[in-house]
Design an enzyme around this catalytic site. Structure first.
Site, short mmCIF file in Angstrom:
data_model
loop_
_atom_site.label_atom_id
_atom_site.label_comp_id
_atom_site.label_asym_id
_atom_site.label_seq_id
_atom_site.Cartn_x
_atom_site.Cartn_y
_atom_site.Cartn_z
N GLU A 2 25.59 1.66 -19.09
CA GLU A 2 26.92 1.42 -20.01
C GLU A 2 27.77 -0.19 -18.68
O GLU A 2 28.86 -0.08 -19.21
CB GLU A 2 27.56 1.98 -21.25
CG GLU A 2 26.56 2.60 -21.69
CD GLU A 2 27.63 3.41 -22.93
OE1 GLU A 2 28.15 2.82 -23.43
OE2 GLU A 2 26.34 3.32 -23.98
N GLU A 58 28.58 15.58 -20.23
CA GLU A 58 29.10 14.61 -19.92
C GLU A 58 30.72 15.26 -19.89
O GLU A 58 30.80 16.41 -20.45
CB GLU A 58 29.13 13.29 -20.57
CG GLU A 58 30.48 12.24 -20.67
CD GLU A 58 30.53 11.19 -21.08
OE1 GLU A 58 30.05 10.99 -22.00
OE2 GLU A 58 31.26 9.79 -20.19
N GLN A 107 25.14 15.20 -27.13
CA GLN A 107 25.51 15.55 -25.72
C GLN A 107 25.00 17.15 -26.38
O GLN A 107 25.62 17.87 -27.43
CB GLN A 107 26.65 15.89 -25.11
CG GLN A 107 26.79 13.53 -24.85
CD GLN A 107 27.46 14.08 -24.26
OE1 GLN A 107 28.74 14.61 -23.38
NE2 GLN A 107 28.86 12.34 -23.61
N TYR A 165 22.36 5.05 -30.37
CA TYR A 165 22.82 6.34 -31.91
C TYR A 165 22.77 5.96 -32.94
O TYR A 165 22.55 4.59 -33.38
CB TYR A 165 24.80 6.14 -30.74
CG TYR A 165 24.85 7.08 -29.96
CD1 TYR A 165 24.83 8.42 -29.99
CD2 TYR A 165 25.30 6.20 -28.60
CE1 TYR A 165 25.19 9.22 -28.96
CE2 TYR A 165 25.62 6.90 -27.51
CZ TYR A 165 25.12 7.81 -27.08
OH TYR A 165 25.77 8.51 -26.26
N GLU A 224 20.20 8.40 -23.87
CA GLU A 224 20.72 9.19 -24.28
C GLU A 224 21.04 8.34 -26.08
O GLU A 224 20.59 6.89 -26.38
CB GLU A 224 22.79 8.08 -24.42
CG GLU A 224 24.02 8.62 -23.26
CD GLU A 224 24.93 8.02 -23.06
OE1 GLU A 224 25.69 7.86 -24.45
OE2 GLU A 224 25.49 7.87 -21.85
#
Ligand code: AHR
Length: 491
Positions: free
Chosen positions: A172, A25, A343, A238, A294
């Site tokens: 999102e 990102e 990431q 996450y 993610e």
């Protein structure tokens, strides 16, 4: 002690290479300083892209790279990032540190994927972009013929169309991508995806924005309303040891936090099972895939660094998190078509950290290296017959071992095994059906729980040859030490 039976004759699903994917990102130093330093940098580069980083990622056979966000995607107007660099509009990254930037855009990203020899995965802007903008982006990238966008592409130095397979419509959108309700997003998805065209031989695999963690209502509503217009739906989850307000340190953590982290990361298994059960109610033919685009650990940023840059260190705990999640994705490869660690460089659970011209490989990188033989292989049946212990230091009880096994096109069996215990080693008896245990080799990543690599000591954690494997008539006996990730190949 633990006992397994691995039946290589019972092949399950194919493990899509894309399960070993990554995410980059415009956030902190992932793109700028991480991937991209510019053509005039003294750091060795090809068209501004770091050579050391490209070589390291090719070594782990990076299959796919997602870009430009994340939250950044829904405020990214791609036309601001093409053409002569000095004429590009400056853009403010309002989500991540308010920095101003402009020099890495669509053509640079496609060049990066060319150098990496990986599939590009682009995330479109549904939150603040127009339908026309999204339609034009696809035309710019893939149209083979005469059109305003293909001419613009040629003017920018690229006559041939690019090949683009993976495209996600919003990110999102229940949060940073527009705070939408699932009903509203589902209708918006139906509208925007209409104009994501297939030009020539280029066929886009359309991905819808999926839920946050266990938001099952989002999945159900979006698939019910828009399921027939999508190839896949995403999932974000996450691993946060503490709370979102106080997530915990990446390196200074207690034994209890070790187990809390692994307990929380194991939730991925339940999330995949439950979300896909919902999807299957509307998609009995198993057409819609799940893209976990993610995942990874999220801690408090390293002291003294910009809070908006999400820079964190990476220890043996992250190695275990990576090993466990990759095993989970392998085992769900009938449903999970892609996954992207968040990431790639200098952000969250990065595989690479950089500081100026220096680059180091994190423990997580080494796990991707040790697991790469699973890419494109077939998952095989594996039964856990007996296990004696669970690491029950707290209410966060975790299984002591976690594993997956696959057979590749050359008939090689690949077993990956994690020991989650902080204190105990285990004897693992493995019966193998359908394959003689000959030419057995192993690698291990192990250390103390918070061991990590620094720019002064970049090889504190790195894989070693693993020889605690004895070959028996019908299989293997393995002695796996605590805090370790092991990969074994039976040729
Ligand atoms: O990966 C960091 C951020 O986490 C992404 O921008 C967003 O999609 C998610 O909330």
């Amino acid at each position: 002690m633990a006992k397994y039976v691995i039946n290589t004759l019972n092949r399950k699903s194919k493990i899509n290479r894309e399960i070993y994917g990554h995410f980059s990102e415009h956030l902190g130093r992932c793109i700028y300083g991480g991937f991209y330093v510019g053509e005039n940098s003294p750091i060795p580069n090809t068209k501004g892209i770091r050579n050391d980083v490209v070589n390291a990622l090719k070594k782990i056979r990076i299959p796919v790279l997602r870009w430009p966000g994340g939250c950044f995607a829904d405020e990214y107007h791609w036309m601001d990032g093409i053409g002569p660099k000095e004429q590009r509009k400056k853009m403010i990254n309002t989500h991540w540190g308010g920095v101003v930037e402009a020099s890495f855009g669509t053509d640079e990203f496609m060049e990066l994927c060319r150098q990496l020899e990986c599939e590009p995965y682009i995330n479109g802007n549904l939150g603040s972009g127009t339908v026309k903008e999204m339609q034009d982006w696809i035309e710019y990238l893939t149209f083979d013929g005469i059109s305003p966008m293909s001419e613009l592409r040629a003017k920018n130095g690229r006559k041939e169309p690019y090949r683009l397979k993976y495209f996600c419509i919003g990110n999102e959108n229940w949060g940073c991508g527009g705070n939408m309700r699932p009903e509203f997003y589902a209708d918006m998805y139906r509208r925007y995806q209409t104009y994501v065209r297939n030009y020539g031989n280029n066929k886009i695999y359309k991905i819808a924005c999926g839920p946050n963690s266990d938001d099952y209502n989002w999945t159900e509503t979006v698939v019910k309303i828009a399921g027939r217009f999508m190839d896949a739906i995403s999932l974000h989850y996450y691993t946060v040891p503490g709370t979102w307000h106080s997530k915990g340190s990446s390196t200074k953590f207690t034994e209890e936090e070790w187990y809390i982290t692994l307990f929380k990361t194991l939730k991925m298994d339940e999330l995949i099972t439950k979300h896909t059960a919902i999807i299957r109610r509307y998609d009995p033919d198993n057409r819609i895939g799940l893209v976990v685009d993610e995942w990874g650990t999220w801690y408090d940023v390293e002291p003294g660094t910009n809070p908006g840059f999400l820079y964190q260190q990476n220890t043996m705990r992250d190695a275990l998190v990576a090993g466990i999640n990759l095993n989970i994705f392998n085992k769900h490869s009938d449903k999970v078509v892609m996954a992207n660690l968040a990431q790639t460089i200098n952000v969250l659970q990065a595989v690479i950290l950089t500081e100026g011209e220096k680059m180091l490989l994190t423990p997580t990188y080494h796990v991707f290296d040790m697991y790469k033989e699973h890419q494109g292989a077939e998952l095989v049946e594996k039964l856990l017959l007996k296990t004696e212990k669970k690491s029950a230091q707290t209410k966060y009880t975790v299984p002591n071992l976690h594993e997956s096994a696959s057979v590749n096109a050359d008939g090689k069996l690949h077993i990956t095994l994690c020991n989650l215990s902080l204190s105990e080693s285990y004897r693992v008896e493995t019966e193998i059906i359908g394959k003689k245990a000959e030419n057995v080799t192993g690698r291990i990543l192990t250390g103390k729980m918070n061991d990590h690599n620094t720019f002064d000591a970049p090889e504190t954690v790195k894989p070693q040859t693993f020889d605690k494997i004895s070959v028996r008539q019908n299989g293997l006996v393995i002695e796996i030490p605590p805090v370790s990730v092991v990969s074994i190949t039976v040729d």
